[in-house]
Design a protein around this motif. Structure first.
Motif, mmCIF file in Angstrom:
data_model
loop_
_atom_site.group_PDB
_atom_site.id
_atom_site.type_symbol
_atom_site.label_atom_id
_atom_site.label_comp_id
_atom_site.label_asym_id
_atom_site.label_seq_id
_atom_site.Cartn_x
_atom_site.Cartn_y
_atom_site.Cartn_z
ATOM 1 N N LEU A 106 -5.408 -0.164 -12.708
ATOM 2 C CA LEU A 106 -4.176 -0.532 -12.012
ATOM 3 C C LEU A 106 -4.475 -1.465 -10.844
ATOM 4 O O LEU A 106 -3.752 -2.447 -10.618
ATOM 5 N N THR A 107 -5.551 -1.184 -10.113
ATOM 6 C CA THR A 107 -5.955 -2.040 -8.998
ATOM 7 C C THR A 107 -6.296 -3.448 -9.470
ATOM 8 O O THR A 107 -5.894 -4.440 -8.860
ATOM 9 N N ILE A 108 -7.037 -3.532 -10.569
ATOM 10 C CA ILE A 108 -7.407 -4.836 -11.119
ATOM 11 C C ILE A 108 -6.160 -5.605 -11.553
ATOM 12 O O ILE A 108 -6.038 -6.818 -11.293
ATOM 13 N N PRO A 155 -5.328 -9.952 2.432
ATOM 14 C CA PRO A 155 -5.098 -8.905 1.441
ATOM 15 C C PRO A 155 -6.332 -8.548 0.637
ATOM 16 O O PRO A 155 -6.375 -7.509 -0.015
ATOM 17 N N PHE A 156 -7.364 -9.397 0.639
ATOM 18 C CA PHE A 156 -8.583 -9.080 -0.095
ATOM 19 C C PHE A 156 -9.266 -7.838 0.471
ATOM 20 O O PHE A 156 -9.976 -7.141 -0.235
ATOM 21 N N PHE A 157 -9.049 -7.570 1.764
ATOM 22 C CA PHE A 157 -9.733 -6.439 2.383
ATOM 23 C C PHE A 157 -9.332 -5.126 1.723
ATOM 24 O O PHE A 157 -10.172 -4.308 1.361
ATOM 25 N N GLY A 158 -8.011 -4.910 1.578
ATOM 26 C CA GLY A 158 -7.546 -3.660 0.993
ATOM 27 C C GLY A 158 -8.025 -3.478 -0.431
ATOM 28 O O GLY A 158 -8.471 -2.395 -0.826
ATOM 29 N N ILE A 159 -7.951 -4.548 -1.232
ATOM 30 C CA ILE A 159 -8.371 -4.475 -2.624
ATOM 31 C C ILE A 159 -9.876 -4.227 -2.721
ATOM 32 O O ILE A 159 -10.344 -3.418 -3.527
ATOM 33 N N LEU A 193 -9.045 16.654 -1.833
ATOM 34 C CA LEU A 193 -9.814 15.415 -2.014
ATOM 35 C C LEU A 193 -9.100 14.478 -2.974
ATOM 36 O O LEU A 193 -8.995 13.262 -2.708
ATOM 37 N N LYS A 194 -8.603 15.014 -4.081
ATOM 38 C CA LYS A 194 -7.893 14.177 -5.045
ATOM 39 C C LYS A 194 -6.653 13.554 -4.400
ATOM 40 O O LYS A 194 -6.372 12.358 -4.592
ATOM 41 N N ALA A 195 -5.920 14.348 -3.643
ATOM 42 C CA ALA A 195 -4.724 13.822 -2.983
ATOM 43 C C ALA A 195 -5.084 12.714 -2.005
ATOM 44 O O ALA A 195 -4.367 11.711 -1.896
ATOM 45 N N ALA A 196 -6.208 12.868 -1.292
ATOM 46 C CA ALA A 196 -6.634 11.844 -0.330
ATOM 47 C C ALA A 196 -6.995 10.540 -1.043
ATOM 48 O O ALA A 196 -6.642 9.449 -0.582
ATOM 49 N N ALA A 198 -2.918 4.255 -3.122
ATOM 50 C CA ALA A 198 -1.542 3.767 -2.978
ATOM 51 C C ALA A 198 -1.384 2.913 -1.722
ATOM 52 O O ALA A 198 -0.766 1.838 -1.754
ATOM 53 N N MET A 199 -1.949 3.370 -0.600
ATOM 54 C CA MET A 199 -1.819 2.631 0.654
ATOM 55 C C MET A 199 -2.542 1.289 0.581
ATOM 56 O O MET A 199 -2.035 0.268 1.066
ATOM 57 N N ALA A 200 -3.718 1.270 -0.016
ATOM 58 C CA ALA A 200 -4.483 0.017 -0.114
ATOM 59 C C ALA A 200 -3.746 -1.003 -0.970
ATOM 60 O O ALA A 200 -3.672 -2.188 -0.623
ATOM 61 N N LEU A 201 -3.166 -0.546 -2.081
ATOM 62 C CA LEU A 201 -2.437 -1.462 -2.954
ATOM 63 C C LEU A 201 -1.174 -1.995 -2.282
ATOM 64 O O LEU A 201 -0.885 -3.190 -2.310
ATOM 65 N N LEU A 202 -0.423 -1.117 -1.629
ATOM 66 C CA LEU A 202 0.800 -1.540 -0.955
ATOM 67 C C LEU A 202 0.493 -2.489 0.203
ATOM 68 O O LEU A 202 1.187 -3.492 0.406
ATOM 69 N N THR A 203 -0.569 -2.169 0.962
ATOM 70 C CA THR A 203 -0.949 -3.025 2.091
ATOM 71 C C THR A 203 -1.372 -4.402 1.609
ATOM 72 O O THR A 203 -1.002 -5.428 2.191
#
Length: 261
Positions: free
Chosen positions: A18-20, A97-101, A137-140, A146-151
């Protein structure tokens, strides 16, 4: 033998795909071969981890984690402190935006590695499954993803240059077209350093415009604007597309003439 650690590794691999997909569509605006390979391998290994009941199956996740940790984690850490390539120093630009990804990719491959190791140890009877902190841990990890992708998407849509837009529009401008350079020639007079505005309107086959004789270049993805400061002596100089990750268009080029006072 599928345990909670193995399933977590598989879900993390899906997050990696999904990130890719999101970074290629919104941030990079293209899909480099290494990212495509990463996504294909991630999907295959996720399917194996979820379907294969062989106790050694987590080894596939371990191999993936080792390979892509070597490919992604060191480069991410290094670029936080110094540029790997002077022409491509995006990690140190403000509001990039490259930082978050990049951070998310490094986090996910390490998570796949660690959870796959834990899954193998459970299958071999070396550790027990299901500690109380594991759901947290999984929730974190999911929350960080989610936060990295949205940011990253937000920053892509609100890229900050810190320069007044009207000022930028008045600068000498070079435009990278799909198969040409506009203008193909430019003349300036020696003297004060000159700031060039460079716009990438290509089909993303070119990411870097370079002045090789001046050892100067600027990196931009498609639909992005960059600034470059040069202070050349009188003479003739070329500006051209610089190869980057096998993306290059030899027709994107021009000639800069610097006239003496």
């Amino acid at each position: 033998m599928i345990n909670s650690y193995t399933r977590f590794a598989a879900s993390t691999l899906v997050l990696q795909v999904l990130t890719i997909a999101i970074s290629g569509a919104f941030v990079l605006k293209h899909f480099p071969p290494i990212h495509v390979m990463n996504g294909v391998i991630a999907i295959i290994i996720a399917a194996l981890l979820l379907k294969a009941k062989w106790k050694w199956t987590p080894v596939f996740g371990i191999l993936y984690g080792l390979l892509f940790s070597i490919l992604t984690v060191p480069s991410f850490v290094i670029t936080m402190f110094r540029p790997i390539d002077p022409a491509y120093n995006a990690m140190r630009e403000a509001s990039n935006p490259f930082f978050g990804i990049s951070f998310l990719t490094a986090l996910l491959v390490l998570t796949v590695l660690i959870s796959s190791v834990a899954g193998l140890l459970v299958n071999l009877g070396k550790i027990t499954e299901g500690p109380s902190w594991f759901p947290k841990l999984k929730a974190a990890i999911y929350g960080a993803a989610a936060m990295a992708l949205l940011t990253s998407i937000y920053l892509q849509l609100h890229w900050v240059t810190g320069i007044n837009a009207t000022t930028v529009e008045q600068l000498p401008t070079l435009v990278m077209k799909s198969d040409s350079m506009e203008p193909p020639a430019m003349e300036i007079t020696e003297g004060e350093p000159i700031v060039l505005r460079i716009i990438n309107e290509s089909d993303n086959a070119c990411h870097i415009l370079s002045f090789p004789e001046l050892d100067a270049s600027v990196h931009m993805e498609r639909d992005r604007t960059g600034l470059l400061v040069i202070d050349p002596e009188p003479g003739t100089y070329t500006y051209q597309c610089k190869a980057h990750h096998d993306y290059v268009n030899e027709n994107i080029k021009g000639v800069l003439t610097v006239n003496p006072k």
